[in-house]
Design a protein around this motif. Structure first.
Motif, mmCIF file in Angstrom:
data_model
loop_
_atom_site.group_PDB
_atom_site.id
_atom_site.type_symbol
_atom_site.label_atom_id
_atom_site.label_comp_id
_atom_site.label_asym_id
_atom_site.label_seq_id
_atom_site.Cartn_x
_atom_site.Cartn_y
_atom_site.Cartn_z
ATOM 1 N N SER A 59 67.009 24.695 38.534
ATOM 2 C CA SER A 59 67.101 23.310 39.012
ATOM 3 C C SER A 59 68.228 23.157 40.038
ATOM 4 C CB SER A 59 67.300 22.344 37.838
ATOM 5 O OG SER A 59 68.491 22.626 37.150
ATOM 6 N N VAL A 60 69.327 23.864 39.855
ATOM 7 C CA VAL A 60 70.433 23.808 40.823
ATOM 8 C C VAL A 60 69.998 24.457 42.137
ATOM 9 C CG1 VAL A 60 72.772 24.648 41.314
ATOM 10 C CG2 VAL A 60 72.232 23.703 39.062
ATOM 11 N N ILE A 61 69.335 25.600 42.038
ATOM 12 C CA ILE A 61 68.840 26.280 43.235
ATOM 13 C C ILE A 61 67.822 25.404 43.951
ATOM 14 C CG2 ILE A 61 67.530 28.274 44.072
ATOM 15 C CD1 ILE A 61 68.782 29.855 41.687
ATOM 16 N N GLU A 63 67.577 22.165 44.033
ATOM 17 C CA GLU A 63 68.262 21.077 44.736
ATOM 18 C C GLU A 63 68.877 21.559 46.041
ATOM 19 O OE1 GLU A 63 68.172 17.791 44.143
ATOM 20 O OE2 GLU A 63 66.723 18.400 42.603
ATOM 21 N N ARG A 64 69.458 22.758 46.024
ATOM 22 C CA ARG A 64 70.058 23.307 47.243
ATOM 23 C C ARG A 64 68.987 23.595 48.292
ATOM 24 N NH1 ARG A 64 72.838 27.228 45.090
ATOM 25 N NH2 ARG A 64 71.680 28.985 45.908
ATOM 26 N N VAL A 65 67.835 24.091 47.851
ATOM 27 C CA VAL A 65 66.734 24.376 48.771
ATOM 28 C C VAL A 65 66.195 23.074 49.365
ATOM 29 C CG1 VAL A 65 64.365 25.253 48.922
ATOM 30 C CG2 VAL A 65 66.111 26.583 47.734
ATOM 31 N N ILE A 66 66.045 22.045 48.538
ATOM 32 C CA ILE A 66 65.567 20.744 49.035
ATOM 33 C C ILE A 66 66.530 20.193 50.077
ATOM 34 C CG2 ILE A 66 65.208 18.321 48.374
ATOM 35 C CD1 ILE A 66 63.994 19.418 45.726
ATOM 36 N N LYS A 67 67.830 20.288 49.820
ATOM 37 C CA LYS A 67 68.816 19.815 50.799
ATOM 38 C C LYS A 67 68.712 20.600 52.105
ATOM 39 C CE LYS A 67 72.221 18.103 47.518
ATOM 40 N NZ LYS A 67 73.517 18.347 46.862
ATOM 41 N N ALA A 68 68.553 21.918 51.997
ATOM 42 C CA ALA A 68 68.427 22.749 53.200
ATOM 43 C C ALA A 68 67.168 22.381 53.982
ATOM 44 C CB ALA A 68 68.421 24.236 52.832
ATOM 45 N N ARG A 69 66.066 22.153 53.295
ATOM 46 C CA ARG A 69 64.833 21.752 53.973
ATOM 47 C C ARG A 69 64.986 20.382 54.633
ATOM 48 N NH1 ARG A 69 60.564 25.459 54.597
ATOM 49 N NH2 ARG A 69 59.460 23.576 55.169
ATOM 50 N N ASP A 70 65.699 19.472 53.973
ATOM 51 C CA ASP A 70 65.963 18.156 54.570
ATOM 52 C C ASP A 70 66.798 18.293 55.843
ATOM 53 O OD1 ASP A 70 64.523 16.934 52.559
ATOM 54 O OD2 ASP A 70 66.300 16.289 51.417
ATOM 55 N N LEU A 134 71.679 26.467 53.473
ATOM 56 C CA LEU A 134 71.797 26.520 52.014
ATOM 57 C C LEU A 134 73.249 26.376 51.562
ATOM 58 C CD1 LEU A 134 69.262 29.405 51.309
ATOM 59 C CD2 LEU A 134 69.039 27.030 50.536
ATOM 60 N N ASP A 135 74.149 26.836 52.418
ATOM 61 C CA ASP A 135 75.581 26.764 52.145
ATOM 62 C C ASP A 135 76.157 25.389 52.507
ATOM 63 O OD1 ASP A 135 77.901 28.020 51.232
ATOM 64 O OD2 ASP A 135 78.451 28.752 53.217
#
Length: 165
Positions: A59-61, A63-70, A134-135
């Motif tokens: 779930s943490v990963i 969220e990070r992927v969703i933010k990167a895609r956004d 991602l970072d």
């Protein structure tokens, strides 16, 4: 390799260096160039799996992927047909993934040491831009370039010769 145990820590490969080279040569360099991430994975012994420490949760990963895609959606909103870093043109690479001087030096060393192609150079920059997203980093930094270079295992000129026992 033909027997399937090349670099396997629990089985011995019975193939000769010539057999391994011929097997690897079945995949052309230009084809490997078009694969963004190339990671060699070795089997993990059961004792290591059973003693593994829990890693980052899915779930943490996620969220990070969703933010990167956004971030990528916002970055490319004015570019028709472009939705993610993998679709960037060369001009976009220069605009959004331009490496700093330290990163350029690192890329130059990797290109020369591993005999990487110009296409691999662009792929590294695209992957580095994604790692930076991602970072949560605005700019592609040297650590992002380092990680992206690490994902180019199979198109290195010496891959078939690097045997690990």
């Amino acid at each position: 390799c033909p027997c399937g145990y090349y670099n396997d820590p629990t089985h011995n490969c019975c193939c000769t260096p010539g057999q391994i080279q011929r097997y690897m040569n079945k995949i052309s360099g230009p084809l490997l160039d078009r694969i963004d991430i190339q990671c060699e994975i070795t089997p993990v012994p059961f004792k290591d799996i059973s003693q593994a420490q829990p890693g980052e949760s899915s779930s943490v990963i996620r969220e990070r992927v969703i933010k990167a895609r956004d971030i990528q959606t916002e970055r490319f909103k004015d570019f028709k047909g472009i939705h993610c870093n993998a679709q960037m043109t060369e001009r976009m690479i220069h605009q959004f993934a331009e490496p700093d001087e330290a990163s350029i030096n690192q890329l130059r060393m990797a290109m020369e040491r591993f005999s990487l192609s110009a296409r691999a150079y662009n792929r590294i920059l695209k992957v580095a831009r994604t790692i930076a997203d991602l970072d949560g980093s605005e700019c592609v930094q040297v650590q992002h370039i380092s990680e992206a270079i690490g994902y180019r295992n199979l198109d290195r000129g010496d891959w078939a010769e690097r045997r690990m026992y």
